[in-house]
Design a protein around this motif. Structure first.
Motif, PDB file in Angstrom:
ATOM      1  N   PRO A  52      80.989  29.438 -68.578  1.00 17.00           N
ATOM      2  CA  PRO A  52      79.789  29.403 -67.722  1.00 17.00           C
ATOM      3  C   PRO A  52      78.691  30.282 -68.316  1.00 17.00           C
ATOM      4  O   PRO A  52      78.921  31.449 -68.632  1.00 17.00           O
ATOM      5  CB  PRO A  52      80.291  29.981 -66.386  1.00 17.00           C
ATOM      6  N   LEU A  53      77.500  29.717 -68.463  1.00 17.22           N
ATOM      7  CA  LEU A  53      76.391  30.448 -69.057  1.00 17.22           C
ATOM      8  C   LEU A  53      75.127  30.287 -68.224  1.00 17.22           C
ATOM      9  O   LEU A  53      74.920  29.258 -67.572  1.00 17.22           O
ATOM     10  CB  LEU A  53      76.104  29.933 -70.474  1.00 17.22           C
ATOM     11  N   GLU A  54      74.277  31.305 -68.284  1.00  8.82           N
ATOM     12  CA  GLU A  54      72.942  31.177 -67.723  1.00  8.82           C
ATOM     13  C   GLU A  54      72.153  30.164 -68.553  1.00  8.82           C
ATOM     14  O   GLU A  54      72.425  29.953 -69.742  1.00  8.82           O
ATOM     15  CB  GLU A  54      72.229  32.530 -67.748  1.00  8.82           C
ATOM     16  N   ALA A  55      71.157  29.560 -67.917  1.00  2.69           N
ATOM     17  CA  ALA A  55      70.358  28.556 -68.624  1.00  2.69           C
ATOM     18  C   ALA A  55      69.714  29.131 -69.877  1.00  2.69           C
ATOM     19  O   ALA A  55      69.619  28.448 -70.904  1.00  2.69           O
ATOM     20  CB  ALA A  55      69.284  27.999 -67.687  1.00  2.69           C
ATOM     21  N   SER A  56      69.306  30.401 -69.826  1.00  2.01           N
ATOM     22  CA  SER A  56      68.658  31.015 -70.981  1.00  2.01           C
ATOM     23  C   SER A  56      69.627  31.248 -72.144  1.00  2.01           C
ATOM     24  O   SER A  56      69.199  31.378 -73.294  1.00  2.01           O
ATOM     25  CB  SER A  56      68.013  32.343 -70.573  1.00  2.01           C
TER      26      SER A  56
END
Length: 286
Positions: A52-56
């Protein structure tokens, strides 16, 4: 392999290592203008990690996954962490934001990279320091963990770096490490690691397939950078052919001439010069 066959790659490697202090500031100036935060080849598993990653962070997924897999071999939450060879600081920023160390100190020999990192990555518990991996500017037992990602191949005296890692680690601390060596240098690599006053926690993992997969997934990022003649020397690609599968690095990984490995060591409470390794660890890392 004859002594002559061994000597030529060794000379080339030493020249390459000595040239890094001049080469990397040049690349940093070119890449920083493009906002490039990671200099590693990338990493992807089969099935995919689905981290899971942030959009940035998503554009740097495969480089981030190499950092994540390396750093989560031991828990760094609430710990004092040192990264040696931080490059453009993308990994340091990601690990600080997501794994929540008490403090994260990121060191690199390249002053241009450190200047870029200080401007780009503004986090309260993250500090960037210019310094030498073979002469770390920190007191004994300063850190709970040391992280090193795809950097040590450039160090002229790798054994001295390992001694410095052991010196700045507190007893019970961990060294989380990943890098590659050419086949003709693997034996020396293994001897140096066996001589470190730290204990290997898990049998080393060769991750050639995962790195090749990461390079393939990252391939959409390469052509524009190659056209700007920025990464050709770093990654062995030519301007007219930006397919990563045709790069020298990819071919070396595929053929086994280059061995890319991941390690985790611990500094025992009562350090010993003896070296032991446990059977290959089959657990799924977090």
């Amino acid at each position: 392999m004859s002594s002559k066959d061994r000597a030529i790659p060794s000379i080339v490697l030493r020249l390459h290592q000595k040239g890094q202090k001049f080469i990397y500031p040049y690349f940093t100036r070119r890449l920083a203008a493009r906002g490039v935060l990671f200099l590693n080849y990338g990493y992807e598993e089969d099935p995919p990690m689905a981290l899971p990653l942030e959009a940035s962070d998503e554009p740097n997924r495969y480089s981030i996954q190499l950092y994540h897999r390396t750093a989560t071999q031991a828990d760094i939450s609430g710990k004092r962490v040192l990264e040696v060879g931080c490059g453009h600081g993308g990994g340091a920023s990601y690990l600080t934001r997501t794994l929540h160390p008490a403090s994260y100190t990121a060191l690199d020999l390249n002053p241009a990279a450190i200047a870029f990192c200080r401007k780009r990555h503004n986090l309260a518990s993250l500090e960037f320091v210019q310094g030498d991996a073979e002469n770390l500017p920190f007191p004994d037992q300063s850190f709970d963990a040391v992280i090193n990602v795809e950097s040590s191949i450039h160090y002229p005296q790798f054994s001295r770096f390992l001694a410095e890692v052991a010196r700045v680690l507190r007893p019970g601390g961990h060294f989380q490490y990943t890098d590659a060596r050419f086949r003709e240098h693997v034996a020396d690599w293994e001897v140096a690691l066996a001589g470190t006053p730290m204990r290997m926690l898990f049998q080393q993992r060769e991750i050639n397939e995962e790195v090749m997969r990461g390079m393939e997934k990252n391939s959409h990022e390469w052509p524009d950078l190659i056209d700007r003649r920025v990464l050709r020397l770093l990654f062995g690609l030519t301007r007219c052919n930006a397919d990563v599968r045709d790069s020298q690095v990819y071919r070396n990984l595929q053929s086994g001439r280059l061995s890319y490995r991941m390690y985790c060591f611990a500094k025992d409470e009562a350090p010993s010069s003896s070296f032991t390794s446990e059977p290959a660890d089959s657990r799924v890392l977090p």
